[in-house]
Design a protein around this motif. Structure first.
Motif, PDB file in Angstrom:
ATOM      1  N   HIS A 337      32.777  71.969  41.273  1.00 45.90           N
ATOM      2  CA  HIS A 337      32.439  71.353  40.013  1.00 45.90           C
ATOM      3  C   HIS A 337      30.917  70.746  39.949  1.00 45.90           C
ATOM      4  CE1 HIS A 337      36.843  70.220  39.535  1.00 45.90           C
ATOM      5  NE2 HIS A 337      36.549  71.459  39.110  1.00 45.90           N
ATOM      6  N   ASP A 338      30.343  71.093  38.829  1.00 44.69           N
ATOM      7  CA  ASP A 338      28.969  70.464  38.645  1.00 44.69           C
ATOM      8  C   ASP A 338      28.980  68.871  38.440  1.00 44.69           C
ATOM      9  OD1 ASP A 338      29.670  70.319  35.960  1.00 44.69           O
ATOM     10  OD2 ASP A 338      28.434  71.987  35.247  1.00 44.69           O
ATOM     11  N   ARG A 339      27.961  68.428  38.254  1.00 45.05           N
ATOM     12  CA  ARG A 339      27.789  66.708  37.950  1.00 45.05           C
ATOM     13  C   ARG A 339      28.748  66.482  36.599  1.00 45.05           C
ATOM     14  NH1 ARG A 339      22.171  63.987  37.301  1.00 45.05           N
ATOM     15  NH2 ARG A 339      22.263  65.158  35.567  1.00 45.05           N
ATOM     16  N   ARG A 341      30.932  68.178  35.090  1.00 45.29           N
ATOM     17  CA  ARG A 341      32.801  68.373  35.524  1.00 45.29           C
ATOM     18  C   ARG A 341      33.091  67.209  36.351  1.00 45.29           C
ATOM     19  NH1 ARG A 341      37.704  69.208  33.423  1.00 45.29           N
ATOM     20  NH2 ARG A 341      38.826  70.336  34.806  1.00 45.29           N
ATOM     21  N   SER A 352      26.904  62.802  40.893  1.00 43.53           N
ATOM     22  CA  SER A 352      26.462  64.111  41.845  1.00 43.53           C
ATOM     23  C   SER A 352      27.586  65.204  41.398  1.00 43.53           C
ATOM     24  CB  SER A 352      26.710  63.699  43.316  1.00 43.53           C
ATOM     25  OG  SER A 352      25.745  62.562  43.496  1.00 43.53           O
ATOM     26  N   SER A 353      27.335  66.563  41.828  1.00 40.52           N
ATOM     27  CA  SER A 353      27.878  67.683  41.819  1.00 40.52           C
ATOM     28  C   SER A 353      28.868  67.607  42.941  1.00 40.52           C
ATOM     29  CB  SER A 353      27.323  68.910  41.710  1.00 40.52           C
ATOM     30  OG  SER A 353      26.458  69.239  42.853  1.00 40.52           O
ATOM     31  N   GLU A 354      29.848  68.217  43.204  1.00 38.13           N
ATOM     32  CA  GLU A 354      30.787  68.569  44.409  1.00 38.13           C
ATOM     33  C   GLU A 354      29.720  68.868  45.666  1.00 38.13           C
ATOM     34  OE1 GLU A 354      35.373  68.830  42.960  1.00 38.13           O
ATOM     35  OE2 GLU A 354      34.271  70.791  43.550  1.00 38.13           O
TER      36      GLU A 354
END
Length: 357
Positions: A337-339, A341, A352-354
């Motif tokens: 996931h991006d930030r 999501r 933060s993203s994953e």
């Protein structure tokens, strides 16, 4: 300020006298703040149960001179999990897990739920090691003198104080709340880790067809990278690609179950982690299949294979504890996931993203 972060996944925590003397509406408000999506039925259940819980704790205090040192924790969320025992009481020599049901009589599901909480605390929580962990099911029409059904104490509200007093080990001290809520206190104990590794190496896994020998070159390379990272105290990112059925999942599972990882472990503040690696996936069905295939009566299926959403919930926010694992396998990383999501899924601006986490 506290010198180290503590796990904050609970609705209420206090010593027993404070819980007894707090306004029920104040306790309920704290629980409602923690469980932000609580249903109206859940709120009504809290309003119904908090007063009689306080009454029973008050009666226990009158019988047990040590009760002033006990701790009441309500709606404790098992780390990396979304299950919450209703009440945990830290008392002399034991941990009591209470599951409260408005139904008059015990059901198989309710008994299994209470037993499962106690089993997992005993197997995964360092503060519960070598302590008695008692599952208790309280039903509205339960008996005033507790009975035992398949390892679970069954009692009605009026008999809870007597049962708690009966379970007390008078010659032992209660578990300190700071130990119970310490960062990374909920992690597989060495006995569970050992059993999970043995099971992995002896039990054939479903849906994984390739021979393990085919994965040995990748394992050798990744092992060398991990040892070099440990020696130089650096972080490394390894990308493993392959066509479907080539053994990527098996490589990840073999890595996290590898005994040599123990040699690379360092103290995280409360000792070296018993499980130095974890296999994370956002693929719910895959997680369920692997946990079931790697499970046994001790609940060891969650030792090395876990849901990434729960992992991010525990460690993704600023100020949270450092994860104990030194090697993390992220299955299906191309779906990370991006930030935006992450914020949507976790209902919080984690920031933060994953991959960044």
């Amino acid at each position: 300020m506290e010198s180290a972060p503590h796990y904050t996944g609970f609705g209420w925590k206090s010593d027993l006298p404070t819980f007894i003397r707090s306004e029920p509406r104040v306790v309920r408000a704290r629980l409602q703040e923690f469980v932000s999506d609580a249903s109206p039925e859940q709120v009504r259940a809290w309003d119904s149960s908090i007063p009689w819980l306080q009454r029973e704790c008050s009666e226990l205090e009158a019988q047990d001179y040590g009760a002033k040192q006990y701790t009441a924790i309500l709606e404790y969320e098992l780390p990396r999990d979304f299950r919450r025992p209703d009440v945990i009481v830290l008392q002399r020599g034991c941990i009591v897990v209470l599951e409260l049901k408005g139904a008059p009589y015990p059901t198989r599901g309710a008994l299994d739920q209470a037993w499962g909480y106690a089993r997992d605390l005993a197997a995964y929580h360092s503060a519960c090691a070598n302590k008695a962990v008692h599952p208790v099911l309280v039903t509205s029409a339960g008996p005033s003198v507790a009975t035992k059904i398949d390892g679970v104490h069954h009692v009605g509200p009026r008999g809870l104080d007597a049962l708690l007093f009966q379970l007390t080990q008078a010659d032992e001290l209660p578990v300190a709340p700071e130990d119970f809520l310490a960062p990374n206190a909920y992690a597989p104990l060495p006995t569970i880790v050992s059993a999970a590794r043995e099971l992995f190496h002896k039990r054939p896994l479903p849906l994984i067809k390739r021979a393990r020998a085919a994965t040995e070159p990748a394992l050798a390379v990744i092992s060398a990278i991990a040892h070099e990272a440990a020696r130089t105290k650096t972080r490394r990112l390894v990308l493993l690609s392959g066509v479907p059925g080539s053994g990527k999942t098996l490589v990840g599972l073999q890595l996290v179950h590898a005994g040599w990882l123990d040699d690379l472990a360092v103290d995280r503040g409360n000792g070296k982690p018993a499980a130095s690696a974890v296999y994370l996936s956002g693929n719910g069905p895959l997680v369920a299949v692997l946990q079931d295939a790697l499970s046994d009566a001790g609940g060891g299926g969650r030792t090395f294979v876990q849901d990434i959403k729960k992992y991010v919930d525990q460690y993704g926010r600023r100020g949270r504890a450092v994860p104990p694992e030194h090697l993390i396998v992220f299955d299906e990383a191309q779906r990370a996931h991006d930030r935006e999501r992450v914020a949507e899924v976790h209902r919080a601006p984690i920031g933060s993203s994953e991959p960044s986490i």
